[in-house]
Write a protein that holds these residues in place. Sequence first.
Motif, PDB file in Angstrom:
ATOM      1  N   ASP A   5     -14.241  -3.833   6.701  1.00  6.84           N
ATOM      2  CA  ASP A   5     -13.722  -4.998   5.980  1.00  6.84           C
ATOM      3  C   ASP A   5     -12.255  -5.241   6.327  1.00  6.84           C
ATOM      4  O   ASP A   5     -11.559  -4.360   6.846  1.00  6.84           O
ATOM      5  CB  ASP A   5     -13.849  -4.786   4.471  1.00  6.84           C
ATOM      6  CG  ASP A   5     -15.292  -4.846   3.995  1.00  6.84           C
ATOM      7  OD1 ASP A   5     -16.176  -5.139   4.839  1.00  6.84           O
ATOM      8  OD2 ASP A   5     -15.533  -4.591   2.807  1.00  6.84           O
ATOM      9  N   LEU A   6     -11.792  -6.444   6.026  1.00 10.50           N
ATOM     10  CA  LEU A   6     -10.389  -6.778   6.235  1.00 10.50           C
ATOM     11  C   LEU A   6      -9.500  -5.918   5.344  1.00 10.50           C
ATOM     12  O   LEU A   6      -9.768  -5.769   4.152  1.00 10.50           O
ATOM     13  CB  LEU A   6     -10.140  -8.249   5.923  1.00 10.50           C
ATOM     14  CG  LEU A   6     -10.736  -9.298   6.867  1.00 10.50           C
ATOM     15  CD1 LEU A   6     -10.602 -10.679   6.258  1.00 10.50           C
ATOM     16  CD2 LEU A   6     -10.066  -9.248   8.234  1.00 10.50           C
ATOM     17  N   THR A   7      -8.446  -5.375   5.919  1.00  8.60           N
ATOM     18  CA  THR A   7      -7.460  -4.663   5.116  1.00  8.60           C
ATOM     19  C   THR A   7      -6.571  -5.671   4.396  1.00  8.60           C
ATOM     20  O   THR A   7      -6.613  -6.885   4.673  1.00  8.60           O
ATOM     21  CB  THR A   7      -6.594  -3.754   5.995  1.00  8.60           C
ATOM     22  OG1 THR A   7      -5.823  -4.581   6.901  1.00  8.60           O
ATOM     23  CG2 THR A   7      -7.450  -2.788   6.809  1.00  8.60           C
ATOM     24  N   VAL A   8      -5.751  -5.195   3.482  1.00  6.40           N
ATOM     25  CA  VAL A   8      -4.843  -6.080   2.750  1.00  6.40           C
ATOM     26  C   VAL A   8      -3.894  -6.777   3.724  1.00  6.40           C
ATOM     27  O   VAL A   8      -3.644  -7.990   3.616  1.00  6.40           O
ATOM     28  CB  VAL A   8      -4.056  -5.286   1.690  1.00  6.40           C
ATOM     29  CG1 VAL A   8      -3.004  -6.184   1.030  1.00  6.40           C
ATOM     30  CG2 VAL A   8      -4.991  -4.706   0.638  1.00  6.40           C
ATOM     31  N   ASP A   9      -3.372  -6.046   4.696  1.00  4.74           N
ATOM     32  CA  ASP A   9      -2.446  -6.637   5.664  1.00  4.74           C
ATOM     33  C   ASP A   9      -3.143  -7.680   6.531  1.00  4.74           C
ATOM     34  O   ASP A   9      -2.595  -8.764   6.777  1.00  4.74           O
ATOM     35  CB  ASP A   9      -1.845  -5.530   6.548  1.00  4.74           C
ATOM     36  CG  ASP A   9      -0.905  -6.096   7.601  1.00  4.74           C
ATOM     37  OD1 ASP A   9       0.142  -6.652   7.237  1.00  4.74           O
ATOM     38  OD2 ASP A   9      -1.233  -5.989   8.816  1.00  4.74           O
ATOM     39  N   GLU A  10      -4.362  -7.379   6.996  1.00  3.18           N
ATOM     40  CA  GLU A  10      -5.103  -8.334   7.823  1.00  3.18           C
ATOM     41  C   GLU A  10      -5.424  -9.598   7.036  1.00  3.18           C
ATOM     42  O   GLU A  10      -5.293 -10.712   7.560  1.00  3.18           O
ATOM     43  CB  GLU A  10      -6.380  -7.679   8.339  1.00  3.18           C
ATOM     44  CG  GLU A  10      -6.143  -6.588   9.364  1.00  3.18           C
ATOM     45  CD  GLU A  10      -7.416  -5.838   9.714  1.00  3.18           C
ATOM     46  OE1 GLU A  10      -7.430  -5.132  10.735  1.00  3.18           O
ATOM     47  OE2 GLU A  10      -8.408  -5.944   8.949  1.00  3.18           O
ATOM     48  N   TRP A  11      -5.833  -9.442   5.789  1.00  3.67           N
ATOM     49  CA  TRP A  11      -6.147 -10.607   4.971  1.00  3.67           C
ATOM     50  C   TRP A  11      -4.906 -11.445   4.699  1.00  3.67           C
ATOM     51  O   TRP A  11      -4.963 -12.683   4.717  1.00  3.67           O
ATOM     52  CB  TRP A  11      -6.786 -10.160   3.666  1.00  3.67           C
ATOM     53  CG  TRP A  11      -6.996 -11.263   2.680  1.00  3.67           C
ATOM     54  CD1 TRP A  11      -6.449 -11.378   1.441  1.00  3.67           C
ATOM     55  CD2 TRP A  11      -7.809 -12.433   2.850  1.00  3.67           C
ATOM     56  NE1 TRP A  11      -6.870 -12.526   0.817  1.00  3.67           N
ATOM     57  CE2 TRP A  11      -7.710 -13.207   1.659  1.00  3.67           C
ATOM     58  CE3 TRP A  11      -8.612 -12.896   3.888  1.00  3.67           C
ATOM     59  CZ2 TRP A  11      -8.379 -14.411   1.497  1.00  3.67           C
ATOM     60  CZ3 TRP A  11      -9.277 -14.110   3.720  1.00  3.67           C
ATOM     61  CH2 TRP A  11      -9.162 -14.847   2.537  1.00  3.67           C
ATOM     62  N   THR A  12      -3.778 -10.808   4.478  1.00  5.02           N
ATOM     63  CA  THR A  12      -2.531 -11.525   4.232  1.00  5.02           C
ATOM     64  C   THR A  12      -2.150 -12.386   5.434  1.00  5.02           C
ATOM     65  O   THR A  12      -1.639 -13.506   5.276  1.00  5.02           O
ATOM     66  CB  THR A  12      -1.394 -10.534   3.909  1.00  5.02           C
ATOM     67  OG1 THR A  12      -1.753  -9.767   2.753  1.00  5.02           O
ATOM     68  CG2 THR A  12      -0.089 -11.263   3.645  1.00  5.02           C
ATOM     69  N   ARG A  13      -2.383 -11.887   6.623  1.00  4.63           N
ATOM     70  CA  ARG A  13      -2.029 -12.641   7.833  1.00  4.63           C
ATOM     71  C   ARG A  13      -3.027 -13.748   8.138  1.00  4.63           C
ATOM     72  O   ARG A  13      -2.661 -14.785   8.696  1.00  4.63           O
ATOM     73  CB  ARG A  13      -1.948 -11.675   9.025  1.00  4.63           C
ATOM     74  CG  ARG A  13      -0.820 -10.660   8.911  1.00  4.63           C
ATOM     75  CD  ARG A  13      -0.905  -9.635  10.010  1.00  4.63           C
ATOM     76  NE  ARG A  13      -0.804 -10.250  11.324  1.00  4.63           N
ATOM     77  CZ  ARG A  13      -1.114  -9.636  12.469  1.00  4.63           C
ATOM     78  NH1 ARG A  13      -1.553  -8.396  12.433  1.00  4.63           N
ATOM     79  NH2 ARG A  13      -0.975 -10.253  13.611  1.00  4.63           N
TER      80      ARG A  13
END
Length: 271
Positions: A5-13
């Motif tokens: 799944d998307l990490t918090v950092d990946e989702w933020t970007r």
Amino acid sequence: MGRGDLTVDEWTRLKPHLPKTRQRGGRWSSHRRVINGILFRNRTGVPWRDLPARFGPWKTVYERHRRWSADGTWERGFDLVPRSPTRRRGTQEPAAGAGKRRTPLQHRPDEGLGRSRGGLTCKIHLAGEGGRRPLAFLLTPGQWGDAPQLIPVMERVRVARQEGGRRRTRPDHLGGDKAYSSRRNRRYLRRRQIKHTIPEPKDQRANRKRRGSQGGRPTSFDKTIYKRRNEVERTINALKNSRAVATRYDKRAYIFHGTVTVAAIRLWLRP
């Protein structure tokens, strides 16, 4: 958060580059959960109907992927997802160039499929910047040659700047194998002032020598730079870690194009 799944950092970007409302009104919901479902299907290659229940209704996940593949949402995300300056390295680092609007994705009558030695296949032509980061790609039927696709792929290179402004469209140096060697390609690269390292096949070299002075000068070739050509092969291998990319399960070419684009976005999002 599940595996893959998307990490918090990946989702933020990624989040700022996703549409907030639909074309006919109303707001999209559960973007992150739906995208995680798309990523799960990309990674495992399972049929859409077999998606785990934690991603919500399978048809919602499929329909969003299909719509975003058709309307260019995935393409815009691939163009705009921030590229870290520390990752721009190597012989294919983009230099400044005039920005261009990418041609809207069209439905192909051949669906990007063709007969080759491997049967009914689809081919991915790709330009990478090193470090397993794709810059642009093009889908063609399996029997299409490589050399004629170099220019269309190069015309699709558009890298967003961290500080904004015009897109980067021209690499400092281009490396390719001998399948991309042609007088047309070399004229194009010289006209755009792109240095390149592409070996000349024996038949082209013999034909040039046979023509004498009319055959032109020998092509320059740097063996040290050419050793880095494996980086684009490694980029393709990284894309094909997604089983839905390695084996095409999508009937329609525009949906498979979206599937490859999602895999490319994920490579850029990862550290």
